[in-house]
Design a protein around this motif. Structure first.
Motif, PDB file in Angstrom:
ATOM      1  N   HIS A  39       0.849  -1.191   0.000  1.00  0.00           N
ATOM      2  CA  HIS A  39       0.000   0.000   0.000  1.00  0.00           C
ATOM      3  C   HIS A  39       0.886   1.244   0.000  1.00  0.00           C
ATOM      4  O   HIS A  39       1.855   1.343   0.749  1.00  0.00           O
ATOM      5  CB  HIS A  39      -0.904   0.008   1.230  1.00  0.00           C
ATOM      6  CG  HIS A  39      -2.041   0.969   1.132  1.00  0.00           C
ATOM      7  ND1 HIS A  39      -1.872   2.324   1.334  1.00  0.00           N
ATOM      8  CD2 HIS A  39      -3.356   0.788   0.841  1.00  0.00           C
ATOM      9  CE1 HIS A  39      -3.046   2.929   1.192  1.00  0.00           C
ATOM     10  NE2 HIS A  39      -3.953   2.031   0.893  1.00  0.00           N
ATOM     11  N   HIS A  40       0.554   2.220  -0.862  1.00  0.00           N
ATOM     12  CA  HIS A  40       1.421   3.384  -1.026  1.00  0.00           C
ATOM     13  C   HIS A  40       1.553   4.221   0.242  1.00  0.00           C
ATOM     14  O   HIS A  40       2.556   4.905   0.423  1.00  0.00           O
ATOM     15  CB  HIS A  40       0.935   4.255  -2.198  1.00  0.00           C
ATOM     16  CG  HIS A  40      -0.532   4.486  -2.207  1.00  0.00           C
ATOM     17  ND1 HIS A  40      -1.411   3.626  -2.802  1.00  0.00           N
ATOM     18  CD2 HIS A  40      -1.276   5.487  -1.685  1.00  0.00           C
ATOM     19  CE1 HIS A  40      -2.645   4.075  -2.659  1.00  0.00           C
ATOM     20  NE2 HIS A  40      -2.594   5.191  -1.984  1.00  0.00           N
ATOM     21  N   SER A  41       0.567   4.163   1.145  1.00  0.00           N
ATOM     22  CA  SER A  41       0.658   4.950   2.382  1.00  0.00           C
ATOM     23  C   SER A  41       1.792   4.474   3.279  1.00  0.00           C
ATOM     24  O   SER A  41       2.260   5.224   4.145  1.00  0.00           O
ATOM     25  CB  SER A  41      -0.658   4.883   3.157  1.00  0.00           C
ATOM     26  OG  SER A  41      -1.676   5.563   2.487  1.00  0.00           O
ATOM     27  N   LEU A  42       2.221   3.226   3.088  1.00  0.00           N
ATOM     28  CA  LEU A  42       3.262   2.669   3.949  1.00  0.00           C
ATOM     29  C   LEU A  42       4.668   2.992   3.456  1.00  0.00           C
ATOM     30  O   LEU A  42       5.647   2.628   4.114  1.00  0.00           O
ATOM     31  CB  LEU A  42       3.087   1.152   4.065  1.00  0.00           C
ATOM     32  CG  LEU A  42       1.775   0.696   4.698  1.00  0.00           C
ATOM     33  CD1 LEU A  42       1.713  -0.821   4.772  1.00  0.00           C
ATOM     34  CD2 LEU A  42       1.596   1.290   6.089  1.00  0.00           C
ATOM     35  N   ARG A  43       4.783   3.652   2.324  1.00  0.00           N
ATOM     36  CA  ARG A  43       6.113   3.988   1.825  1.00  0.00           C
ATOM     37  C   ARG A  43       6.808   5.005   2.711  1.00  0.00           C
ATOM     38  O   ARG A  43       7.992   4.887   3.012  1.00  0.00           O
ATOM     39  CB  ARG A  43       6.014   4.526   0.396  1.00  0.00           C
ATOM     40  CG  ARG A  43       5.532   3.488  -0.617  1.00  0.00           C
ATOM     41  CD  ARG A  43       5.342   4.104  -1.990  1.00  0.00           C
ATOM     42  NE  ARG A  43       4.786   3.140  -2.937  1.00  0.00           N
ATOM     43  CZ  ARG A  43       4.402   3.439  -4.164  1.00  0.00           C
ATOM     44  NH1 ARG A  43       4.511   4.690  -4.606  1.00  0.00           N
ATOM     45  NH2 ARG A  43       3.900   2.497  -4.944  1.00  0.00           N
ATOM     46  N   ARG A  44       6.055   6.011   3.151  1.00  0.00           N
ATOM     47  CA  ARG A  44       6.655   7.072   3.960  1.00  0.00           C
ATOM     48  C   ARG A  44       5.962   7.248   5.320  1.00  0.00           C
ATOM     49  O   ARG A  44       6.567   7.798   6.237  1.00  0.00           O
ATOM     50  CB  ARG A  44       6.617   8.410   3.209  1.00  0.00           C
ATOM     51  CG  ARG A  44       7.447   8.416   1.925  1.00  0.00           C
ATOM     52  CD  ARG A  44       7.411   9.787   1.263  1.00  0.00           C
ATOM     53  NE  ARG A  44       8.182   9.825   0.041  1.00  0.00           N
ATOM     54  CZ  ARG A  44       9.490  10.035  -0.032  1.00  0.00           C
ATOM     55  NH1 ARG A  44      10.161  10.248   1.088  1.00  0.00           N
ATOM     56  NH2 ARG A  44      10.116  10.064  -1.189  1.00  0.00           N
ATOM     57  N   ARG A  45       4.708   6.792   5.431  1.00  0.00           N
ATOM     58  CA  ARG A  45       3.938   7.113   6.636  1.00  0.00           C
ATOM     59  C   ARG A  45       3.576   5.865   7.440  1.00  0.00           C
ATOM     60  O   ARG A  45       2.591   5.843   8.154  1.00  0.00           O
ATOM     61  CB  ARG A  45       2.682   7.905   6.234  1.00  0.00           C
ATOM     62  CG  ARG A  45       3.009   9.137   5.403  1.00  0.00           C
ATOM     63  CD  ARG A  45       1.787   9.971   5.099  1.00  0.00           C
ATOM     64  NE  ARG A  45       1.260  10.619   6.293  1.00  0.00           N
ATOM     65  CZ  ARG A  45       0.215  11.442   6.295  1.00  0.00           C
ATOM     66  NH1 ARG A  45      -0.410  11.709   5.154  1.00  0.00           N
ATOM     67  NH2 ARG A  45      -0.214  11.970   7.415  1.00  0.00           N
ATOM     68  N   ALA A  51       0.979   3.479  14.493  1.00  0.00           N
ATOM     69  CA  ALA A  51       0.513   4.120  15.722  1.00  0.00           C
ATOM     70  C   ALA A  51      -1.003   4.122  15.805  1.00  0.00           C
ATOM     71  O   ALA A  51      -1.582   3.897  16.883  1.00  0.00           O
ATOM     72  CB  ALA A  51       1.052   5.548  15.802  1.00  0.00           C
ATOM     73  N   LEU A  52      -1.674   4.374  14.686  1.00  0.00           N
ATOM     74  CA  LEU A  52      -3.134   4.373  14.698  1.00  0.00           C
ATOM     75  C   LEU A  52      -3.668   2.945  14.850  1.00  0.00           C
ATOM     76  O   LEU A  52      -4.704   2.731  15.498  1.00  0.00           O
ATOM     77  CB  LEU A  52      -3.668   5.018  13.419  1.00  0.00           C
ATOM     78  CG  LEU A  52      -5.162   5.349  13.390  1.00  0.00           C
ATOM     79  CD1 LEU A  52      -5.575   6.170  14.610  1.00  0.00           C
ATOM     80  CD2 LEU A  52      -5.511   6.093  12.109  1.00  0.00           C
ATOM     81  N   THR A  53      -2.961   1.983  14.288  1.00  0.00           N
ATOM     82  CA  THR A  53      -3.346   0.581  14.479  1.00  0.00           C
ATOM     83  C   THR A  53      -3.323   0.221  15.962  1.00  0.00           C
ATOM     84  O   THR A  53      -4.178  -0.531  16.446  1.00  0.00           O
ATOM     85  CB  THR A  53      -2.407  -0.348  13.693  1.00  0.00           C
ATOM     86  OG1 THR A  53      -2.495  -0.048  12.305  1.00  0.00           O
ATOM     87  CG2 THR A  53      -2.775  -1.811  13.907  1.00  0.00           C
ATOM     88  N   ASN A  54      -2.369   0.751  16.700  1.00  0.00           N
ATOM     89  CA  ASN A  54      -2.312   0.501  18.145  1.00  0.00           C
ATOM     90  C   ASN A  54      -3.617   0.906  18.823  1.00  0.00           C
ATOM     91  O   ASN A  54      -4.108   0.206  19.720  1.00  0.00           O
ATOM     92  CB  ASN A  54      -1.164   1.286  18.784  1.00  0.00           C
ATOM     93  CG  ASN A  54       0.203   0.843  18.319  1.00  0.00           C
ATOM     94  OD1 ASN A  54       0.370  -0.263  17.795  1.00  0.00           O
ATOM     95  ND2 ASN A  54       1.196   1.695  18.513  1.00  0.00           N
ATOM     96  N   ILE A  55      -4.165   2.046  18.415  1.00  0.00           N
ATOM     97  CA  ILE A  55      -5.407   2.539  19.000  1.00  0.00           C
ATOM     98  C   ILE A  55      -6.548   1.568  18.720  1.00  0.00           C
ATOM     99  O   ILE A  55      -7.320   1.201  19.623  1.00  0.00           O
ATOM    100  CB  ILE A  55      -5.752   3.932  18.442  1.00  0.00           C
ATOM    101  CG1 ILE A  55      -4.660   4.951  18.799  1.00  0.00           C
ATOM    102  CG2 ILE A  55      -7.123   4.383  18.945  1.00  0.00           C
ATOM    103  CD1 ILE A  55      -4.620   5.347  20.243  1.00  0.00           C
ATOM    104  N   ALA A 269      -4.777   3.019   6.660  1.00  0.00           N
ATOM    105  CA  ALA A 269      -3.758   3.581   5.779  1.00  0.00           C
ATOM    106  C   ALA A 269      -4.337   4.689   4.903  1.00  0.00           C
ATOM    107  O   ALA A 269      -3.718   5.746   4.711  1.00  0.00           O
ATOM    108  CB  ALA A 269      -3.153   2.474   4.917  1.00  0.00           C
ATOM    109  N   LEU A 270      -5.538   4.472   4.378  1.00  0.00           N
ATOM    110  CA  LEU A 270      -6.184   5.495   3.554  1.00  0.00           C
ATOM    111  C   LEU A 270      -6.508   6.741   4.372  1.00  0.00           C
ATOM    112  O   LEU A 270      -6.374   7.877   3.893  1.00  0.00           O
ATOM    113  CB  LEU A 270      -7.442   4.941   2.912  1.00  0.00           C
ATOM    114  CG  LEU A 270      -7.235   3.954   1.748  1.00  0.00           C
ATOM    115  CD1 LEU A 270      -8.568   3.356   1.326  1.00  0.00           C
ATOM    116  CD2 LEU A 270      -6.578   4.677   0.562  1.00  0.00           C
ATOM    117  N   SER A 271      -6.937   6.542   5.620  1.00  0.00           N
ATOM    118  CA  SER A 271      -7.283   7.690   6.453  1.00  0.00           C
ATOM    119  C   SER A 271      -6.036   8.514   6.785  1.00  0.00           C
ATOM    120  O   SER A 271      -6.092   9.739   6.839  1.00  0.00           O
ATOM    121  CB  SER A 271      -7.970   7.229   7.732  1.00  0.00           C
ATOM    122  OG  SER A 271      -7.066   6.619   8.640  1.00  0.00           O
TER     123      SER A 271
END
Length: 279
Positions: A39-45, A51-55, A269-271
């Motif tokens: 997923h492209h969001s995981l390239r840099r962020r 961190a949000l997954t932890n929540i 990731a999209l959010s």
């Protein structure tokens, strides 16, 4: 649980691992995990997504443990400035924050994504120390407020019970089998009180990440446990009994949980990419 019973459990899990319907779920799960990995969001962020997954994982576990809290409320608690004063929080909030701390703890042990060749991997603690540390995370605020006796913190129900859980982690089996066994054992035979389920789920997430099944570390493992408690109760009771189908049922449920967790990961990731965290 006698040692021979522990060995039989793992052998039955490995047999179930090869059955046609479990193989079909494995293929579905592998395909879903691949979608997350690229997923492209995981390239840099990827750090933000973890961190949000932890929540989300902590909110699911809080609900499964019987102390429901919304993800937005839990996120607000984690973002308060300064140290948390136990006296200003409800018992449920203290418990939820403790569970969130276990998820953050596990995240610090995950290898970074897109690592440069010169980057050293995070050192991994000795397993007994990891498990004990996770329970300290859960109970720290509860102990400060007097809801848990300090003498109970990080003290397993029995040395034998701890040995069985650790053997699930170190057994030379596929990572999903190892993680599912830890998850089921901590739910069926409480290793600690309170928070055994959350300790087991945190260790399961750690196994899946450090052993490369979910190298992203952004897949939740407890969504189905929170949203389908009757099903998970039947599966856990089967593991505790055990009945004739418990190995198959545990693997089917755990693989289904990962597939549901992938849906979470993609939405999170999209959010993050859009700058609008999920509610």
């Amino acid at each position: 649980m006698e040692e021979s019973e522990h060995i039989v459990r793992m052998l039955l899990l490995l047999q179930a691992w090869q059955t046609p319907d479990i193989c079909a779920l494995r293929e579905q799960c592998d395909s879903a995990l691949t979608r997350v990995r690229f997923h492209h969001s995981l390239r840099r962020r990827w750090q933000e997504v973890r961190a949000l997954t932890n929540i989300y994982e902590a909110a699911y576990l809080s609900r499964w443990e019987g102390s429901p809290i919304s993800t937005s409320d839990l996120r607000d608690l984690t973002m308060r400035e300064g140290p948390h004063e136990a006296g200003t929080l409800t018992t449920g909030e203290q418990f939820a924050l403790g569970i969130w701390r276990t998820q953050w703890h596990v995240m610090t042990l995950m290898p970074p994504l897109n690592r440069k060749p010169t980057t050293r991997p995070a050192s991994q603690p000795a397993l007994p120390n990891l498990v004990a540390g996770l329970h300290r995370d859960i109970t720290s605020l509860l102990a400060t407020s007097g809801h848990v006796e300090r003498s109970r913190i990080a003290v397993p129900a029995s040395p034998r019970r701890l040995a069985h859980v650790l053997s699930h982690v170190t057994c030379d089996v596929p990572a999903v089998v190892s993680a599912a066994a830890v998850w089921a054992d901590c739910a069926a035979h409480p290793l600690f009180e309170p928070g055994s389920r959350s300790v087991g789920a945190a260790v399961a997430r750690w196994i899946l990440t450090v052993r490369g099944t979910d190298p992203t570390g952004v897949v939740t493992v407890s969504k189905l446990s929170a949203t389908d408690p009757q099903r998970v109760a039947r599966i856990v009771s089967g593991w505790a009994a055990p009945d004739h189908s418990y190995a198959h049922d545990v693997l089917a449920f755990f693989l289904s949980s990962l597939i549901a967790g992938v849906d979470d990961a993609l939405d999170i990731a999209l959010s993050v990419q859009a700058g609008h965290p999920r509610q």
